[in-house]
Structure formats: C-alpha cells, structure tokens
Design an enzyme around this catalytic site. Sequence first.
Site, mmCIF file in Angstrom:
data_model
loop_
_atom_site.group_PDB
_atom_site.id
_atom_site.type_symbol
_atom_site.label_atom_id
_atom_site.label_comp_id
_atom_site.label_asym_id
_atom_site.label_seq_id
_atom_site.Cartn_x
_atom_site.Cartn_y
_atom_site.Cartn_z
ATOM 1 N N GLU A 196 -2.768 3.439 -0.434
ATOM 2 C CA GLU A 196 -2.423 4.828 -0.525
ATOM 3 C C GLU A 196 -3.194 5.256 -1.890
ATOM 4 O O GLU A 196 -3.507 6.231 -2.133
ATOM 5 C CB GLU A 196 -0.978 5.072 -0.972
ATOM 6 C CG GLU A 196 -0.733 6.475 -0.780
ATOM 7 C CD GLU A 196 -0.707 7.028 -2.169
ATOM 8 O OE1 GLU A 196 -0.455 8.313 -2.502
ATOM 9 O OE2 GLU A 196 -0.681 6.291 -3.202
ATOM 10 N N ASP A 215 5.849 4.381 -9.337
ATOM 11 C CA ASP A 215 5.185 4.679 -8.082
ATOM 12 C C ASP A 215 4.577 3.337 -7.315
ATOM 13 O O ASP A 215 3.596 2.796 -7.741
ATOM 14 C CB ASP A 215 3.747 5.448 -8.680
ATOM 15 C CG ASP A 215 2.899 6.071 -7.751
ATOM 16 O OD1 ASP A 215 3.194 6.131 -6.582
ATOM 17 O OD2 ASP A 215 1.799 6.282 -7.914
ATOM 18 N N ASP A 251 1.056 -0.628 -2.249
ATOM 19 C CA ASP A 251 0.143 -0.794 -3.204
ATOM 20 C C ASP A 251 0.333 -0.254 -4.596
ATOM 21 O O ASP A 251 1.069 1.016 -4.649
ATOM 22 C CB ASP A 251 -1.434 -0.375 -2.843
ATOM 23 C CG ASP A 251 -1.387 1.215 -2.383
ATOM 24 O OD1 ASP A 251 -0.497 1.649 -1.611
ATOM 25 O OD2 ASP A 251 -2.538 1.527 -2.757
ATOM 26 N N HIS A 309 4.270 3.545 0.221
ATOM 27 C CA HIS A 309 3.255 2.672 0.307
ATOM 28 C C HIS A 309 3.541 1.429 -0.667
ATOM 29 O O HIS A 309 4.366 1.632 -1.512
ATOM 30 C CB HIS A 309 1.941 3.448 -0.380
ATOM 31 C CG HIS A 309 2.010 3.866 -1.486
ATOM 32 N ND1 HIS A 309 1.931 3.043 -2.912
ATOM 33 C CD2 HIS A 309 2.283 5.278 -2.273
ATOM 34 C CE1 HIS A 309 2.107 4.036 -3.918
ATOM 35 N NE2 HIS A 309 2.376 5.267 -3.558
ATOM 36 N N HIS A 342 0.972 5.495 -12.930
ATOM 37 C CA HIS A 342 -0.381 5.068 -13.191
ATOM 38 C C HIS A 342 -0.410 4.982 -14.723
ATOM 39 O O HIS A 342 -1.578 4.700 -15.295
ATOM 40 C CB HIS A 342 -1.448 6.030 -12.811
ATOM 41 C CG HIS A 342 -1.558 6.335 -11.353
ATOM 42 N ND1 HIS A 342 -2.459 7.130 -10.609
ATOM 43 C CD2 HIS A 342 -0.462 5.744 -10.300
ATOM 44 C CE1 HIS A 342 -2.144 7.203 -9.298
ATOM 45 N NE2 HIS A 342 -1.065 6.594 -9.187
ATOM 46 N N GLU A 349 7.717 9.116 -2.417
ATOM 47 C CA GLU A 349 6.965 9.026 -3.639
ATOM 48 C C GLU A 349 8.081 9.514 -4.820
ATOM 49 O O GLU A 349 8.868 10.221 -4.496
ATOM 50 C CB GLU A 349 5.993 10.186 -3.507
ATOM 51 C CG GLU A 349 4.971 9.626 -2.459
ATOM 52 C CD GLU A 349 3.835 8.763 -3.216
ATOM 53 O OE1 GLU A 349 4.077 8.654 -4.375
ATOM 54 O OE2 GLU A 349 2.634 8.428 -2.630
#
Length: 367
Positions: free
Chosen positions: A140, A110, A86, A84, A343, A169
């Site tokens: 995602e 990530d 984003d 992904h 994150h 991932e």
Amino acid sequence: MTGSSTADSSATAAVPVLDLTASGGELTAALVDIPSVSGDERLLADAVEAALRSLPHLTVDRDGDAVIARTDLGRSERVVLAGHLDTVPIADNLPSRVDGDLLWGCGTSDMKAGVAVQLRIAATVLDPNRDLTFVFYDCEEVEATRNGLGRLARIHPEWLAADFAVLMEPSNAQVEGGCQGTMRATVSTSGHRSHSARSWLGDNAIHKAAPILQRLADYVPRLVDIDGLEYHEGLNAVNIQGGVAGNVIPDACTVTVNFRFAPDRSEAQAEAHIREVFDGYQVVVTDSAPGALPGLSHPAAAAFIAATGATPQAKFGWTDVARFSALGVPAVNYGPGDPNLAHTREEHCSLAAVDECEKRIRDWLQD
C-alpha cells in the site's frame, strides 16, 4: 475450514506464531517486530495466514502476500475490515518498545495497530450480526500499480464484495469519510549545454524552472465542503532534478509535483488542472489514484458512525477507500493510530486507543 493459498512455498524463514488471545497492544507489538517494508511482507503474511487458518469459523484464501478470511453465516449484510501489512522503510525504530501507554516502532500507527484490531475481532467475534470479510494486503505504501488491494480488485473482486467497508487506516479512532485523490506529474524545461566558464553560450534549464517554482509558491489551494466535511487540496513540488557536472550549464531540469485533490474532481479533471497551472511547460503524469466521496448518508455508514460515537472528518490523504468506492462498496477510514505520526522516525501509538477501537467495533458487530 476451507480456502486456497498461492503463497510461495519456497520461503524458508520460520513463520512467527501470532497469539490472537493476547491483548491488542501486545499483538500490535508482535506485528511491529516482524519487519514488512513494502515488497517484503511475505513473512508477516505467512504469520497472519497461519493464525487465521487456526480459526475453524473462517474460510481463508491467499493471493501473493494478501490474505483474506470470511465468515459465512448467512447474515443479511456483509462488511469488510481491511488493512495493509506493509510499512515504509525502517528508520532505526525497530524493535518496538513500550513506554507507559505508548508503543513505539515502525508501523505502530500506520497501520499495525489497526491490523491487530482486525485479527482480534477475527479471533473473538464468533457470532457477529453481520457477515465479515477480513482483508490483509501488501504494497500500500508504494506506487498504485503494485497495490495488493488493487490486485485483488482486478483478479478476485468477489472476495471484496460487501455492503460496507472499514479501512483500518490511522484516524485517531475518528471516522474519516472518503479520501482525496493523488496525482504526480513531472514539469520539465530544456535548454542548451555549455561550459560554465562560457555560460553565455548555453541556456540554463535549471534557471528556466524558476517560474515553475514561483507558480507553486503562489498557488492558492481550494477548500471544498462535501457532505459537511471540508477537504483541503494541495499542489507541491516534491522533487527537482537537473545538472550534469560542476562545470556544465544544464540542458534539462524536471520538477516533480504532487497534487492532492478533493474527491469532487475526477482524475481527468485533476490532470486538466495541473496542465492549466503549468501551461506552456511539458507536463507528464506519472502516477495517479482517484479520490472517494464520503458516502456518509449510506445506511451502513450511518449505523457505523452511530455505533462508534465517532465524529466524521474529511480524509486528506489518499487511502484505499477509493478502491472500495470504485467497486460500489461505501467505505470509511477508522483506526486507532495517529495519522500525523505515520512514516515518522518517532512513530508510536496509544495502547489504550487500540483497546478502545477494538471495543467500539466489537460493540457494533454484537449490538
């Protein structure tokens, strides 16, 4: 080179040029420095599309902010490398910076390091032993209904058809089999408003939520062994809302819970379990995505594990391997980032890990 594009031509920002001959670490930094918070991936998708369309051995298509590139060499097997574009919201961690072997910045782990590996493989593996599909998709990191891979599965399932898929991932360059499902639900209480000076005339809905929190505090999660991988379930409060004003006894309170469930449970079974735990309360499921069984016994998965030398582990978080599984495509998670840094404000990745991950995939595709 052929293919179609449904991108919005009204975008006016200059499209950054990605140098696919740069090292994996340098390419990761370039990707990180193009902000792409969920819902705002257009500029990065434009850059990825432009870079892939410059490669004559690939057919390129686009849907929204998802970009797909394919080889068509007539090989007996097709594999997908997917990632992904984003990121979660930026936390004062852009632009990227390098400190020794570490690249710091939003999305490094990530999962722009994994995207960089995809792009490097797309540009440099010209005669793979398997046909390749490269999937770069949007949204995602937000609710499942907006997920770009889910949109492709609904609108263009033929673009995702394959014998095996690798989702890039972050996994510390270890193979993570399957994934746990995720479900969010609200558990609500109701009461009766009154002035706080005459609280005995009211019925405090926030106080009535105390047993809900106690059930969560007492909850013992399952540890589940599937194909030799141990999955760890969890049921937790992630939000609580209630209150009207500083002088009002509240008449409503809502606790939002998140259930991470092992892939031996269906979504229906997961919902039934939540309702059992909170029997007697109003429960409303607000978001859900199924898990995926490991499928490591599939020949393609076994070959990938052998080629990478990675040790299979359980994937605790939800990933889009579940979407591939629903399409009948066995899939694993395998990427250079550290999932524990995803994150976080301190997000970073190892440059050596990016190179090592690329080498292992390259060797698998050229054995």
